[in-house]
Write an enzyme that holds these catalytic residues in place. Structure first.
Site: not given
Ligand SMILES: *Cc1c(COP(=O)(O)O)cnc(C)c1O
Length: 388
Positions: A76, A184, A244, A329
């Site tokens: 994210t 993914q 850090t 989500c």
């Molecule tokens: C899970 C996911 C994210 C977010 O990843 P985080 O490490 O949980 O912030 C973004 N893009 C895709 C396609 C995801 O599957």
């Protein structure tokens, strides 16, 4: 067999025990707990070396150089940094971004924010049914002020794999920066960044048996526009967080990526085999339908819709399975999935959808149980409603 059976690997994976064992060694007084920024003693040097090693392990899985990786709190944050920073860097001359309707919320949200600040966003509609982003549609969307194309490698709901190799070529030919969200796909299908024209790539640790709260952003060294120098202020640990670095998290992610590299060549066929088995077992259920493209998708995601049964009922009658009604989500809200809507699945069917996702610790026994359990549960449900 542990009930409920975990079939939600696409939302997060458990940490591999080899990873957690490694991480424990980077926390306590007898371990390597030092601050990697401490230059004056061995505690600091050891911690720094651990980070250097982890960065190499991560880079090695995706065909990058160590210096091309920066650490973030997850994909994210990587998506945010990649898109926002590139936009502000180039805003004097360029205004237009191309993305798609099926991107992760983190990409869509940042694009919506940029739109409010005056940027122009084109959201490509994926091909109906399979959800792929068509190259012709990208080409048609390019304008003279397009500076960024942000597309995912594999979709988190339906698993569809975009042709990032050829999209990359297209970006290069048109002098456009290419950002890929590979959360993914990393470790699930081979990626070699040396052979692709990708400028920025986001990835996560917790989708690949590493700890949560850590991820990475690849920034191409030889990018046309010298992104790396501009996207963040370099300090000696190449981190954007400036503070850090979380050594235990980074070491965990490194170990997870190392394991993935070693195991993926027999893990991928195993997962494809399980997915095929799962679908073969389920497809005879009347009114069942698979979403996305079975062939052009990652080995661990199966997205299915049931005619006549909404997903709230499905989750209830399938309580022995830990499954998702969409992506993590969006499963919290009752809105049907925007990804499914964008591939032409009607609202009703989109509300009757489940995502089953398997992973490293899925067993044959669990697959067999799940098939029988889903079949029996739906039979019972249908019988109950017929007799009402
Ligand atoms: C899970 C996911 C994210 C977010 O990843 P985080 O490490 O949980 O912030 C973004 N893009 C895709 C396609 C995801 O599957």
């Amino acid at each position: 067999m542990k009930i409920p059976i975990y079939l939600d690997y696409a939302s997060t994976t458990p940490v591999d025990p080899k990873v957690s064992q490694k991480m424990i060694k980077y926390l306590t007084i007898n371990g390597i707990f030092g601050n990697p920024n401490s230059r004056s003693h061995s505690y600091g040097w050891e911690a720094e070396n651990a980070i250097i090693k982890a960065r190499k392990q991560i880079a090695s899985l995706i065909g990058a150089d160590s210096e091309e990786i920066i650490f973030t709190s997850g994909a994210t944050e990587s998506n945010n940094i990649a898109i926002k920073n590139t936009s502000y860097l180039l805003k004097k001359r360029y205004k237009h971004i191309i993305t798609s309707l099926t991107e992760h919320k983190s990409v869509l949200n940042i694009c919506a924010k940029l739109e409010k600040k005056g940027f122009k966003i084109t959201r490509i509609i994926p091909d109906i049914n399979n959800g792929l982003i068509n190259l012709k549609k990208i080409l048609e969307s390019i304008r003279s002020d397009t500076f960024l194309i942000s597309l995912m490698h594999a979709n988190n709901e339906i698993g569809t794999i975009n042709d990032i190799k050829n999209i990359g070529k297209l970006c290069k030919n048109n002098n456009i920066i290419f950002h890929v969200d590979a959360s993914q796909s990393v470790g699930k299908i081979p990626i070699n960044l040396k052979k692709m024209n990708i400028d920025l790539m986001s990835f996560s640790s917790h989708k690949l048996y590493g700890p949560k709260g850590i991820g990475g952003l690849f920034i191409k060294k030889k990018s046309k526009i010298f992104l790396k120098k501009n996207i963040y202020q370099k300090n000696n640990n190449n981190n954007v967080q400036f503070g850090t670095l979380p050594v235990h998290q980074i070491v965990g992610m490194g170990e997870a990526y190392k394991i993935a590299k070693k195991e993926m060549f027999y893990e991928i066929p195993k997962l494809y085999y399980f997915k095929k088995k799962l679908w073969k077992g389920l497809k005879k259920i009347s009114g069942i339908k698979i979403n996305g493209d079975f062939k052009k998708s990652i080995p661990n995601i199966l997205n299915i819709s049931f005619n006549y049964i909404d997903n709230i009922s499905l989750i209830m009658i399938l309580k022995n399975l830990a499954i998702s009604t969409g992506s993590a989500c969006s499963s919290g809200n009752k809105e049907s999935s925007y990804v499914l809507k964008s591939i032409g699945i009607n609202d009703n069917l989109a509300k009757n959808t489940l995502r089953l996702s398997i992973g490293r610790f899925t067993t044959k026994k669990e697959i067999n149980y799940s098939i029988k359990y889903i079949k029996d549960s739906i039979k019972k449900y249908n019988f109950f409603f017929k007799t009402l």
